[in-house]
Design an enzyme around this catalytic site. Structure first.
Site, PDB file in Angstrom:
ATOM      1  N   ALA A   1       5.640 -23.066  -7.189  1.00 19.76           N
ATOM      2  CA  ALA A   1       4.246 -23.456  -6.965  1.00 19.76           C
ATOM      3  C   ALA A   1       3.387 -22.211  -7.167  1.00 19.76           C
ATOM      4  CB  ALA A   1       4.099 -23.977  -5.546  1.00 19.76           C
TER       5      ALA A   1
ATOM      6  N   GLY B   1       9.052 -24.620  -6.492  1.00 14.47           N
ATOM      7  CA  GLY B   1       8.468 -25.854  -7.015  1.00 14.47           C
ATOM      8  C   GLY B   1       8.881 -26.124  -8.455  1.00 14.47           C
TER       9      GLY B   1
ATOM     10  N   GLU C   1      12.110 -27.711  -8.209  1.00 15.04           N
ATOM     11  CA  GLU C   1      11.910 -29.060  -7.658  1.00 15.04           C
ATOM     12  C   GLU C   1      11.456 -30.044  -8.739  1.00 15.04           C
ATOM     13  OE1 GLU C   1       9.539 -27.428  -4.357  1.00 15.04           O
ATOM     14  OE2 GLU C   1      10.795 -28.661  -3.061  1.00 15.04           O
TER      15      GLU C   1
HETATM   16  N1  3HC Z   1       2.615 -18.053  -8.158  1.00 15.71           N
HETATM   17  C1  3HC Z   1       1.624 -17.258  -8.606  1.00 15.71           C
HETATM   18  N2  3HC Z   1       1.822 -16.094  -9.235  1.00 15.71           N
HETATM   19  C2  3HC Z   1       3.101 -15.703  -9.422  1.00 15.71           C
HETATM   20  C3  3HC Z   1       4.188 -16.476  -8.990  1.00 15.71           C
HETATM   21  C4  3HC Z   1       3.903 -17.713  -8.340  1.00 15.71           C
HETATM   22  N3  3HC Z   1       4.871 -18.517  -7.911  1.00 15.71           N
HETATM   23  N4  3HC Z   1       5.323 -15.838  -9.316  1.00 15.71           N
HETATM   24  C5  3HC Z   1       4.953 -14.712  -9.933  1.00 15.71           C
HETATM   25  N5  3HC Z   1       3.620 -14.623 -10.006  1.00 15.71           N
HETATM   26  C6  3HC Z   1       2.824 -13.569 -10.616  1.00 15.71           C
HETATM   27  C7  3HC Z   1       3.048 -12.219  -9.962  1.00 15.71           C
HETATM   28  O1  3HC Z   1       2.203 -12.031  -8.860  1.00 15.71           O
HETATM   29  C8  3HC Z   1       2.721 -11.283 -11.106  1.00 15.71           C
HETATM   30  O2  3HC Z   1       1.316 -11.193 -11.186  1.00 15.71           O
HETATM   31  P1  3HC Z   1       0.605  -9.843 -11.660  1.00 15.71           P
HETATM   32  O3  3HC Z   1       1.147  -9.565 -13.034  1.00 15.71           O
HETATM   33  O4  3HC Z   1      -0.828 -10.169 -11.607  1.00 15.71           O
HETATM   34  O5  3HC Z   1       1.022  -8.797 -10.663  1.00 15.71           O
HETATM   35  C9  3HC Z   1       3.207 -12.027 -12.339  1.00 15.71           C
HETATM   36  O6  3HC Z   1       3.307 -13.391 -11.948  1.00 15.71           O
HETATM   37  C10 3HC Z   1       4.561 -11.578 -12.840  1.00 15.71           C
HETATM   38  O7  3HC Z   1       5.465 -11.589 -11.738  1.00 15.71           O
HETATM   39  P2  3HC Z   1       6.533 -10.419 -11.529  1.00 15.71           P
HETATM   40  O8  3HC Z   1       5.875  -9.095 -11.705  1.00 15.71           O
HETATM   41  O9  3HC Z   1       7.213 -10.700 -10.250  1.00 15.71           O
HETATM   42  O10 3HC Z   1       7.481 -10.663 -12.786  1.00 15.71           O
HETATM   43  P3  3HC Z   1       9.064 -10.594 -12.870  1.00 15.71           P
HETATM   44  O11 3HC Z   1       9.391 -10.929 -14.269  1.00 15.71           O
HETATM   45  O12 3HC Z   1       9.564  -9.330 -12.287  1.00 15.71           O
HETATM   46  O13 3HC Z   1       9.601 -11.753 -11.919  1.00 15.71           O
HETATM   47  C11 3HC Z   1       9.763 -13.958 -11.007  1.00 15.71           C
HETATM   48  C12 3HC Z   1       9.339 -13.079 -12.223  1.00 15.71           C
HETATM   49  C13 3HC Z   1      11.266 -13.873 -10.824  1.00 15.71           C
HETATM   50  C14 3HC Z   1       9.348 -15.360 -11.338  1.00 15.71           C
HETATM   51  C15 3HC Z   1       9.055 -13.433  -9.741  1.00 15.71           C
HETATM   52  O14 3HC Z   1       7.683 -13.301 -10.000  1.00 15.71           O
HETATM   53  C16 3HC Z   1       9.196 -14.333  -8.558  1.00 15.71           C
HETATM   54  O15 3HC Z   1      10.199 -14.271  -7.888  1.00 15.71           O
HETATM   55  N6  3HC Z   1       8.146 -15.131  -8.263  1.00 15.71           N
HETATM   56  C17 3HC Z   1       8.082 -15.916  -7.072  1.00 15.71           C
HETATM   57  C18 3HC Z   1       8.928 -17.141  -7.150  1.00 15.71           C
HETATM   58  C19 3HC Z   1       8.774 -17.965  -5.913  1.00 15.71           C
HETATM   59  O16 3HC Z   1       8.842 -17.496  -4.813  1.00 15.71           O
HETATM   60  N7  3HC Z   1       8.602 -19.267  -6.106  1.00 15.71           N
HETATM   61  C20 3HC Z   1       8.479 -20.179  -5.007  1.00 15.71           C
HETATM   62  C21 3HC Z   1       7.045 -20.373  -4.696  1.00 15.71           C
HETATM   63  S1  3HC Z   1       6.811 -21.355  -3.248  1.00 15.71           S
HETATM   64  C22 3HC Z   1       6.996 -22.953  -3.784  1.00 15.71           C
HETATM   65  O17 3HC Z   1       7.340 -23.164  -4.908  1.00 15.71           O
HETATM   66  C23 3HC Z   1       6.694 -24.019  -2.776  1.00 15.71           C
HETATM   67  C24 3HC Z   1       7.169 -25.347  -3.218  1.00 15.71           C
HETATM   68  O18 3HC Z   1       8.415 -25.619  -2.667  1.00 15.71           O
HETATM   69  C25 3HC Z   1       6.220 -26.429  -2.782  1.00 15.71           C
END
Ligand code: 3HC
Length: 707
Positions: free
Chosen positions: A73, A112, A115
């Site tokens: 998400a 998400g 999901e």
């Molecule tokens: N939402 C918004 N922005 C996100 C994001 C997300 N889920 N995931 C990454 N970004 C952004 C980062 O903040 C970063 O922004 P910036 O360049 O402005 O600093 C950019 O994307 C690139 O991210 P990374 O620097 O972390 O890039 P990597 O290639 O090193 O890693 C990744 C990529 C593995 C996808 C890592 O970003 C990550 O782990 N992201 C989070 C994933 C996550 O936690 N997802 C679950 C979200 S909660 C959810 O989904 C709820 C649902 O169940 C309803």
């Protein structure tokens, strides 16, 4: 199957629909990570509707453009009102689609994003893909059916393990678990997905929503949930969302799908409202924000780092060498004595072999990494290194001698870094004749494990050198934070104040165990004195001795801790420090010998011990840190509060669910902190309690620090 590219693309931004033969292809293209924000959600629904209405499409395929499948998400939307369609609405729409929907995954399918894939009827992944539900790391639980569909696919035990750890699994493991239906070796996700569609259409299979499958959960042992709850209560007593995750997966097993999903939603919203979610998401962004150094333009040119030198084969130097070898960078490891070199390389091998025993490295990988580390007594072998990190004895004289030699030996343009934790980087840089190439790379012990790297920018450090080392930090898996020069830089300067207060509390009547308990109850993994034992009392003792010898007016008088060091009680490494340790154990055991040393110290100073409340321990240990952090901001040693937060999160085990030192301080209330600091300034005095002007100003104006 008919040939591809028959119909015209109908643009949906950021989700597009186009038909390839009998397959309607839904492409999500929302850089950088295809987060499922509002535009993607509504685009998915529209594209799905287009696909369902397209008479030429017998199956639908979801793929993503760019480097990854949907990575979750959109975290930036959390805490704001959610505009429809919500993610649960999107996945419900997918689940009930009347045509089979395939998800083809590359990069990472997370949260998400996974999901969405779970709501499809078939999942395929390219070999390098990773799949996970990392919500727990953000203080959440999967809130779009993940806790209900994953157990139906892979079983409740495996689903709980995956959701509670938050760690992704690789494609092959996902296949073995039953999370994906096929793994494709070679080709793009689009090609893999089209092949899967071809197979599906050839078989004439109809959609089989995961929500209707019950085989894997039918025989779940109800004891699983009781055992998990007991385990969590022991291992993660502070955390809110893991307990809710157990509740949600239990609901998957005990309730019909629709009721389980409603329960998941309720639990998800409770997590969303928890302060831990806010703290963990702040910590997530903090880690990324610190990479953008204020005043260092994006796109600043960097230098290639292909070979690194490390000076000093002690614990620190060895750990630093491992960091580079782990990233595949060859290292020349220099020491002044053959014996030190042999001891150092043997320790590195032992370290790698211990990792291999835990199954995290193969024997071949151990050999590969060892082969990247070349031990030598000769400085001349540093001639072609692109970066040299010095990790020698903490003495200005020793370091200046080394840097003078490095200035003479290293090629022009080589970056010269010191791992000093206390000494003036500018004075060290002055010895080289090329101060623009010098900075501090302050690793934290154990260097191969701890993620923090303070990148200390000297007065003359060039932008290129700073940008190179910040990028390198990321390459070797560290969180690099740029800081300025001062005693202890940011992390240790704050730690020093907490240490001073911890010592004072013990002198006044608290026990080391009480101080440590209050800090672990706050959420630190170790209390101050356990941490001292882990780091080694001798390190701080030598530094204090050096300051005393140098006549530093701020140097502390010898304390009971110094007496312990004088007795050879250096901490865990000698099985005795502030606590004693059974052989092979890291569990601290209070020691009457230490209590006697403390008593003796109080007597010598004429102190009558008094009962100290836990509240006083908490305030004095934590508020003193906030006060110091505010002074560091005032002085510009750290550019932003987020830098201090990241330093304490990644270098000192500050509880991530509290967001970081200053994020927590804002929640605690700056008014309350400022008042207490002023009270201690009156009652106790000392430079550590002199209130920071910035703290007082923010408190008076009722605004958070840094805003
Ligand atoms: N939402 C918004 N922005 C996100 C994001 C997300 N889920 N995931 C990454 N970004 C952004 C980062 O903040 C970063 O922004 P910036 O360049 O402005 O600093 C950019 O994307 C690139 O991210 P990374 O620097 O972390 O890039 P990597 O290639 O090193 O890693 C990744 C990529 C593995 C996808 C890592 O970003 C990550 O782990 N992201 C989070 C994933 C996550 O936690 N997802 C679950 C979200 S909660 C959810 O989904 C709820 C649902 O169940 C309803």
């Amino acid at each position: 199957m008919p040939s591809p590219a028959q119909t015209e693309a109908v643009p949906f931004n950021p989700v597009q629909y186009a038909r390839r033969g009998q397959v309607g292809v839904i492409t999500v293209d929302y850089p950088p990570v295809n987060a499922v924000g509002h535009g993607v959600r509504s685009g998915l629904v529209a594209a799905l509707d287009a696909g369902l209405a397209d008479d030429g499409a017998d199956a639908l395929l979801i793929v993503c453009a760019g480097r990854t499948f949907m990575a979750g998400a959109d975290i930036r939307e959390f805490g704001k009102p959610s505009a429809p369609p919500t993610l649960p609405e999107v996945v419900a729409h997918l689940d009930s689609a009347t045509k089979p929907v395939i998800a083809s995954i590359h990069g990472t399918a997370l949260g998400g994003g996974l999901e969405v894939a779970l709501a499809c009827h078939v999942r395929v992944a390219v070999k390098t893909a990773k799949l996970g539900l990392p919500e727990v790391k953000l203080g959440l639980l999967p809130g779009a059916g993940g806790t209900q569909r994953l157990p139906r696919l892979i079983g409740a035990t495996e689903a709980l393990d995956m959701i509670l750890s938050g760690d992704p699994v690789g494609a092959e493991e996902a296949l073995a678990l039953g999370l994906v239906d096929a793994v494709e070796d070679g080709g793009s996700a689009l090609e893999a997905g089209l092949r899967a569609a071809e197979r599906l259409l050839a078989n004439g299979s109809s959609p089989q929503p995961v929500s209707t499958r019950t085989g894997r959960i039918a025989c779940t042992d109800p004891g699983l949930f009781t055992a998990k709850r007991a385990d969590l209560a022991k291992r993660q007593p502070h955390l809110f969302s893991p307990h809710r995750i157990v509740d949600a997966v239990e609901a998957a097993v005990t309730l019909p799908f629709a009721e389980g999903t409603a329960r998941e939603r309720e639990l998800f919203l409770a997590c969303m409202d928890s302060p831990q979610r806010a703290g963990l998401i702040h910590a997530f962004f903090a880690e990324r924000e610190v990479a953008k150094v204020p005043g260092l333009p994006a796109g600043t040119p960097t230098r290639d780092i292909r070979k690194v030198g490390v000076i000093g084969a002690g614990t620190m130097g060895g750990g630093i060498a491992m960091c580079f070898a782990n990233a595949g960078i060859p290292v020349v490891l220099v020491d002044s004595a053959q014996e030190g070199l042999e001891r150092g390389t043997a320790a590195i091998r032992r370290n790698y072999e211990a990792t291999a025993r835990k199954g995290r490295l193969t024997a071949a990988q151990v050999d590969e990494r060892m082969a990247l580390i070349h031990p030598t007594l000769s400085y001349t072998e540093l001639g072609d290194a692109d970066l040299v990190v010095e990790a020698a004895f903490e003495s200005m004289e020793v370091k200046q001698t080394i840097f003078r030699r490095l200035g003479e030996t290293c090629k022009p343009g080589a970056i010269l870094a010191t791992n000093t934790s206390t000494l003036d980087v500018d004075a060290i840089a002055a010895a080289t004749g090329r101060p623009q190439d010098v900075l501090g790379m302050h690793f934290f012990s154990p260097a191969n494990v701890m993620r923090l790297l303070e990148v200390v920018r000297g007065a003359k450090t060039s932008d290129t050198v700073l940008a190179t080392v910040m990028a390198l930090a990321r390459r070797i898996g560290k969180v690099g934070v740029a800081v300025g020069v001062c005693y202890g830089f940011v992390g240790n300067r704050i730690l020093h104040q907490r240490g001073r207060e911890s010592m004072a509390l013990v002198e006044e009547g608290a026990s080391p165990e009480q101080v440590d308990r209050v800090l672990t109850e706050f959420g630190f993994p170790l209390g101050h004195f356990s941490m001292t034992d882990l780091a080694g009392i001798d390190v701080g003792w030598r530094i204090r001795e050096e300051r005393r010898k140098a006549g530093d007016p701020e140097a502390q008088a010898p304390s009971w801790l110094d007496t312990l060091a004088e007795r050879g009680r250096y901490g865990q490494k000698t099985s005795a420090g502030v606590y004693r340790y059974e052989p092979g154990s890291r569990t601290p055991i209070p020691d009457p010998e230490v209590a006697a040393v403390i008593e003796e110290d109080r007597r010598r100073r004429g102190i009558t011990p008094r009962p100290v409340s836990d509240e006083e321990v908490r305030e004095r240990c934590l508020y003193v840190m906030v006060n110091e952090a505010a002074k560091i901001l005032e002085e510009g040693i750290a550019a932003r509060p987020v830098d201090i937060d990241a330093i304490w999160l990644h270098g000192y085990g500050f509880p991530s669910w509290r967001g970081g030192l200053l994020f927590w301080a804002n929640q605690e209330g700056l008014g309350r902190i400022a008042e207490t600091v002023q009270r201690y300034d009156r009652d106790i005095g000392g430079p550590q309690w002199r209130p920071s002007a910035l703290l007082l100003k923010c408190a008076a104006e009722g605004r958070p620090i840094g805003c």
